[in-house]
Scaffold this motif. Structure first.
Motif, PDB file in Angstrom:
ATOM      1  N   ASN A 167      -4.162  28.260  -2.021  1.00 29.67           N
ATOM      2  CA  ASN A 167      -4.321  28.459  -0.576  1.00 29.67           C
ATOM      3  C   ASN A 167      -5.440  27.622   0.021  1.00 29.67           C
ATOM      4  N   LEU A 168      -6.120  26.815  -0.814  1.00 32.22           N
ATOM      5  CA  LEU A 168      -7.201  25.964  -0.326  1.00 32.22           C
ATOM      6  C   LEU A 168      -6.796  24.495  -0.394  1.00 32.22           C
ATOM      7  N   THR A 169      -7.318  23.706   0.520  1.00 30.63           N
ATOM      8  CA  THR A 169      -7.054  22.268   0.495  1.00 30.63           C
ATOM      9  C   THR A 169      -7.766  21.628  -0.690  1.00 30.63           C
ATOM     10  N   VAL A 170      -7.454  20.369  -0.926  1.00 29.28           N
ATOM     11  CA  VAL A 170      -8.115  19.631  -2.004  1.00 29.28           C
ATOM     12  C   VAL A 170      -9.628  19.637  -1.799  1.00 29.28           C
ATOM     13  N   ALA A 171     -10.058  19.331  -0.572  1.00 26.14           N
ATOM     14  CA  ALA A 171     -11.491  19.289  -0.280  1.00 26.14           C
ATOM     15  C   ALA A 171     -12.137  20.655  -0.498  1.00 26.14           C
ATOM     16  N   ALA A 172     -11.449  21.715  -0.091  1.00 26.43           N
ATOM     17  CA  ALA A 172     -11.995  23.068  -0.243  1.00 26.43           C
ATOM     18  C   ALA A 172     -12.053  23.471  -1.714  1.00 26.43           C
ATOM     19  N   ASN A 173     -11.070  23.043  -2.509  1.00 27.02           N
ATOM     20  CA  ASN A 173     -11.092  23.327  -3.936  1.00 27.02           C
ATOM     21  C   ASN A 173     -12.295  22.671  -4.589  1.00 27.02           C
ATOM     22  N   VAL A 174     -12.524  21.389  -4.263  1.00 30.34           N
ATOM     23  CA  VAL A 174     -13.631  20.652  -4.875  1.00 30.34           C
ATOM     24  C   VAL A 174     -14.972  21.246  -4.469  1.00 30.34           C
ATOM     25  N   GLY A 175     -15.084  21.662  -3.226  1.00 35.69           N
ATOM     26  CA  GLY A 175     -16.357  22.180  -2.733  1.00 35.69           C
ATOM     27  C   GLY A 175     -16.569  23.665  -2.945  1.00 35.69           C
ATOM     28  N   TYR A 176     -15.619  24.330  -3.603  1.00 33.88           N
ATOM     29  CA  TYR A 176     -15.669  25.788  -3.735  1.00 33.88           C
ATOM     30  C   TYR A 176     -16.970  26.274  -4.378  1.00 33.88           C
ATOM     31  N   GLY A 177     -17.366  25.657  -5.470  1.00 38.03           N
ATOM     32  CA  GLY A 177     -18.580  26.089  -6.152  1.00 38.03           C
ATOM     33  C   GLY A 177     -19.825  25.874  -5.317  1.00 38.03           C
ATOM     34  N   LEU A 178     -19.835  24.797  -4.555  1.00 35.31           N
ATOM     35  CA  LEU A 178     -20.994  24.507  -3.704  1.00 35.31           C
ATOM     36  C   LEU A 178     -21.100  25.504  -2.561  1.00 35.31           C
ATOM     37  N   VAL A 179     -19.943  25.920  -2.020  1.00 37.55           N
ATOM     38  CA  VAL A 179     -19.941  26.931  -0.963  1.00 37.55           C
ATOM     39  C   VAL A 179     -20.501  28.241  -1.497  1.00 37.55           C
TER      40      VAL A 179
END
Length: 312
Positions: A45-57
């Protein structure tokens, strides 16, 4: 340090220690390592960018820093134009690259890779392999990679752990593993090795069929012991042979298999037609010597390249 583990399933691991502490018992968020699963495990349910940045968020990083880090990593894995897509819109190889970028995003202290390049095509795999190695050297992050690709392990690892049926057969540098394999499994799994039944006839001598060969490695066994003699096909010598060259054998080329950059020849020794020696000849050698099937060919088996294993 980057270690490649052959044949290990991460689910088989009991504990993981970092600095003497068993981090496997810590909550996942506190373990300070990134994981790339073979099944990708991306959030659909997350975009590519959101997947990559998930841990940082999750770590509360500033939005500007997250966007910059995501852009850097997507460029690294060749997906800079895919940031707004969802995992279902990507190929398997692209999904695996997203998973790798996500694992690297937080600059973890330990990186665990479960066959991270297996779904990629050959050219992309080689490029990403070099980039992962370069990035690992730059960041200094300890990396453990599980792979069944022997070339990948040899090219990327500082240390290799070869496992067979859940047990460790050998640990060593890529050079050690390749040149001095501890078991027949290691010898055959990492690279290509032919095996011939032999018998120890002296401190440094073996008999293969009716052939007598010099082999220093035979000194580890008592005279009369049945053994297996191992030799890598690329070690068979053809050029610059003279009267002082050890283990010179007259052979006939019984067959040739074209394998691109080299040909694999089946050689039948004149004095032992029941023995077959495999030899890899480069394209240059094939051209220079005009090697063809049925040709008589004098070869040498260098003693220091011969490996002796117990016959079970």
């Amino acid at each position: 340090m980057l270690r490649a583990v052959a044949g290990l399933d991460p689910q088989d691991a009991g504990t993981i220690e970092i600095g003497g502490r068993d981090v496997s018992k810590l909550p996942p968020a506190a373990r300070d390592f990134g994981i790339v699963f073979q099944s990708y495990a991306l959030f659909p349910n997350l975009t590519v960018a959101a997947n990559v940045g998930y841990g940082l968020v999750n770590r509360g990083k500033p939005r500007k820093e997250i966007l910059a880090r995501v852009k850097e990593l997507l460029t690294l894995v060749g997906l800079s134009d895919q940031e707004k897509k969802y995992p279902v819109q990507l190929s398997g190889g692209q999904q695996q690259r997203v998973a790798l970028a996500r694992a690297l995003a937080t600059s973890p202290g330990l990186l665990l890779l479960d066959e991270p390049l297996s779904a990629l095509d050959a050219r992309v795999r080689v490029r990403l392999r070099d980039e992962i190695k370069s990035l690992q050297r730059r960041l200094g992050v300890t990396t453990i990679m599980v792979t069944h690709d022997q070339e990948e392990a040899l090219a990327m690892a500082d240390r290799i752990v070869v496992m067979n049926q859940g047990a460790i057969d050998q640990i060593g540098t890529p050079l050690d593993i390749y040149r001095t394999p501890a078991t027949p499994f290691v010898a055959d799994f990492v690279g290509s090795m032919m095996f011939l039944d032999a018998e120890v006839t002296g401190a440094d001598r073996l008999r293969v069929g009716s052939l007598e060969v010099i082999c220093p490695d035979a000194g580890r066994y008592q005279q009369g012991t049945p053994v297996r003699l191992g030799l890598r096909p690329e070690e068979v010598r053809v050029r610059n042979l003279d009267a002082t060259t050890p283990n010179v054998i007259e052979t006939t080329v019984a067959g040739l298999d074209f394998l691109g950059a080299f040909c694999r020849a089946q050689l039948k020794p004149t004095g032992a037609p029941d023995v077959t020696i495999l030899a890899d000849f480069s394209a240059n050698l094939m051209r220079d010597l005009a090697v063809m099937q049925g040709q008589k060919l004098t070869v040498s088996l260098p003693p220091d390249t011969l490996r002796v294993f117990a016959r079970i």
